[in-house]
Design an enzyme around this catalytic site. Structure first.
Site, PDB file in Angstrom:
ATOM      1  N   CYS A  79     -37.340   7.794   2.040  1.00  0.00           N
ATOM      2  CA  CYS A  79     -36.217   8.694   2.195  1.00  0.00           C
ATOM      3  C   CYS A  79     -34.778   8.426   1.911  1.00  0.00           C
ATOM      4  CB  CYS A  79     -36.386   9.430   3.433  1.00  0.00           C
ATOM      5  SG  CYS A  79     -37.044   7.957   4.908  1.00  0.00           S
ATOM      6  N   HIS A 140     -30.219  10.894   7.416  1.00  0.00           N
ATOM      7  CA  HIS A 140     -30.806   9.628   7.164  1.00  0.00           C
ATOM      8  C   HIS A 140     -30.034   8.753   6.063  1.00  0.00           C
ATOM      9  CE1 HIS A 140     -34.630   6.942   7.839  1.00  0.00           C
ATOM     10  NE2 HIS A 140     -33.389   6.345   7.947  1.00  0.00           N
TER      11      HIS A 140
END
Ligand SMILES: *[C@@H]1O[C@H](CO)[C@@H](O)[C@H](O)[C@H]1NC(C)=O
Ligand SMILES: *[C@@H]1O[C@H](CO)[C@@H](O)[C@H](O)[C@H]1NC(C)=O
Length: 588
Positions: A79, A140
């Site tokens: 990610c 993130h």
């Protein structure tokens, strides 16, 4: 005479101001942009990509009303770097977001690494045209650099007017007996037994050294305490994971700590709908860019009660179906508010399904990658990087279009730039190419001759779209070290440890052999030539990479207490988002 003078005026107006008129009309029709992004969703998990037992009507409906991209690739198989590339249109190595280490995604909100502020996200291009922007869900890409609230990596630095969600990821900080501790224990009990053992051995050794006069009293105390404290650090960090990472932000304030997983999907949907309603009411003359970045379908699988047991595929399938439902709620919201006709919708996932993932009970809890080999964390494997992607734009993209040409998530920045009519940043290399020619069928071939597939900071594979014919050649320079007779590792095929280089590269024609079953004979001159071409392009690509600071180095990702942010009342682990505090029923 009166009438004729009006007529003359009208003619004059039409003759003198036609371009002005076209311009203002053009600006008014700048499309809204809705990006829906799942976490760890596999291409095999989605109905319109061939799964006939799961129900994903919302995602399928985007494809039916627009296009299905069957060969859409992320720039990384995990990610953090993948999201960096999605937002910036650049290989993660260029922004320093590719990880040189075994840990490939930012582990703590209170670390120093993250997307450097001098990178430009597509949101910032949309802002140049006055877009109203928001991100809801997972970020993130870092938080702060030097002080807790400098927010040098925060979404607001990258053109987002509104942020609701988590700085980090859904990492099992807390969740129905599936806390990271339980899960790590299920995965590797010996690791945790090792900690007290280390302490005992340390204390005993210090005592023996004291006994034999090597250490004095002070030395003994120092070493003994150190032996106890050192193994305690990882224990405390993991045991109290929720202290450090389980936070929801609204803009730059922590509003919830720890995060409540119960009804979370509904809360995120509510936030998305509120953004849209607020947009229509308070920003009627500007377009919006909304990034719905689900925490699903990453573990912990926080499926709402309404979706427990509804799918044919256990807790994971339920979670996928709930995420699809949530996506549908946002699509319906856009339609209800009368904005559908002028909204570009893009659905995708940040990387492929995580084959090795398990829940707290050791059951499989990761996604499925259909006919493609490998999965999350395997940068050269299509299972890790080929993601289910559907796009629609009424009146612009023909319903039912299928695009099999290789495209990349890095293409979104130039695509958005072209849509909003702003040039891409000129002072740096942008690796993506606008997809509009393909989406509007002005062109039938990809503009990417080559795409490079990284595992961490190394290129482990490359792809070449042939000039003639329908071939996409893919070369592997390394191959994941799978467990015997399997297509996976025990937890994840990490990039530095589990990707040994091949003695000779292996090449497939992935357009015609998508499961990479039949290697091409690279001693045959025509294939040798293809390989040489790819090697040459790889060399040129590598020469174009400037060495920048690794944002995911150990020192940049290690926990920094002074970067930790707490609830507004100054207490850790002690606030509930006031917006949802008393409102258990979420009106949708
Ligand atoms: C369809 O998806 C479900 C869950 O997402 C999965 O369990 C199942 O194996 C998939 N089917 C195929 C054929 O991949
Ligand atoms: C979740 O929603 C249900 C039903 O709407 C409600 O009874 C419950 O209290 C909610 N829980 C939380 C934590 O909001």
């Amino acid at each position: 005479m009166h009438h004729s003078s009006i007529f003359v005026y009208v003619v004059l107006l039409l003759v003198c101001f036609p371009t002005n008129k076209v311009n203002s009309a053009d600006d008014q029709t700048l499309p809204n942009i809705l990006l829906i992004y799942a976490d760890d969703l596999g291409i095999g998990d989605i109905g319109c990509f061939g799964n006939d037992t799961i129900r994903t009507p919302s995602i399928d409906s985007i494809a039916a009303q627009g296009a299905k991209l069957t060969h859409h690739l992320t720039a990384a198989p995990v990610c953090t770097p993948s999201r960096a590339a999605f937002l910036t249109g650049r290989y993660p190595i260029r922004s320093g977001m590719a990880s040189p280490r075994r840990v490939t995604a930012l582990p703590f909100a209170a670390g120093r690494g993250g997307l450097p502020a001098n990178e430009t996200a597509f949101t910032e291009l949309a802002k140049e045209k006055g877009y109203h922007t928001g991100i809801i869900g997972k970020w993130h890409l870092g938080m702060s650099c030097e002080t807790a609230s400098d927010y040098c990596h925060h979404p607001k630095r990258f053109g987002f007017d509104y942020f609701y969600g988590t700085i980090i990821s859904n990492t099992r900080f807390n969740g129905d007996g599936e806390e990271i501790m339980t899960w790590l224990y299920a995965f590797n009990p010996s690791l945790w037994r090792g900690l007290p053992l280390t302490a005992i051995i340390g204390v005993l050794t210090s005592w023996i050294l004291k006994r034999f006069g090597v250490l004095g009293n002070r030395g003994f105390c120092f070493l003994a305490v150190l032996s106890i404290v050192l193994p305690l650090i990882p224990y405390v960090l993991v045991r109290h994971w929720l202290w450090f990472n389980s936070m929801f932000f609204r803009n730059d304030e922590v509003v919830e700590h720890p995060v409540r997983f119960e009804n979370m999907t509904k809360r995120l949907v509510r936030e998305g709908l509120d953004f849209l309603e607020d947009h229509q009411k308070n920003h009627p003359n500007t377009p919006f860019l909304l990034f719905m970045s689900w925490l699903q379908v990453h573990t912990h699988l926080h499926t709402g009660k309404e979706f427990e047991g509804v799918s044919k595929h256990g807790p994971y399938g339920d979670n996928v179906e709930e995420m699809d439902w949530a996506s549908g709620q946002i699509l319906k919201g856009v339609e209800r508010l009368g904005m559908k006709e002028n909204t570009f919708v893009y659905f995708s996932s940040d990387n492929g399904g995580h084959l090795e993932e398990t829940d707290g009970k050791g059951r499989r809890a990761g996604g499925h990658n259909g006919i493609y080999r490998g999965g999350k964390v395997m940068g050269g494997m299509d299972g890790g990087i080929r993601v289910p992607t559907t796009v629609m734009w009424p009146g612009k993209i023909r319903p039912g279009l299928v695009i099999d040409e290789p495209t990349s998530q890095m293409d979104m920045l130039p695509t958005i730039a072209e849509m909003v009519n702003v040039p891409v940043p000129q002072d740096r290399i942008i690796d993506g190419k606008s997809m509009l020619p393909l989406l509007t069928e002005k062109e039938s071939k990809t503009n990417h001759s080559f795409l490079f597939h990284y595992c961490g900071v190394k290129i482990v594979a490359a792809r070449y779209r042939s000039i003639k014919g329908n071939h996409v050649f893919k070369v592997h320079y390394a191959w994941p070290k799978w467990l015997p007779n399997s297509g996976q590792c025990d937890f994840a095929c990490s990039c530095p440890d589990h990707h040994p280089w091949l003695e000779t590269p292996v090449m497939y024609d992935i357009a015609n052999d998508p499961s990479e079953k039949t290697p091409l004979d690279i001693t045959i001159p025509k294939y040798a030539k293809v390989l040489e071409k790819i090697n040459q392009a790889k060399k040129e690509h590598m020469d174009s990479i400037e060495q920048v600071e690794y944002q995911q180095s150990f020192s940049n990702t290690v926990y920094r207490p002074w970067l930790q942010v707490w609830c507004p009342n100054g207490l850790p682990v002690n606030c509930i988002d006031p917006k949802f505090k008393d409102k258990v029923e979420i009106d949708l």
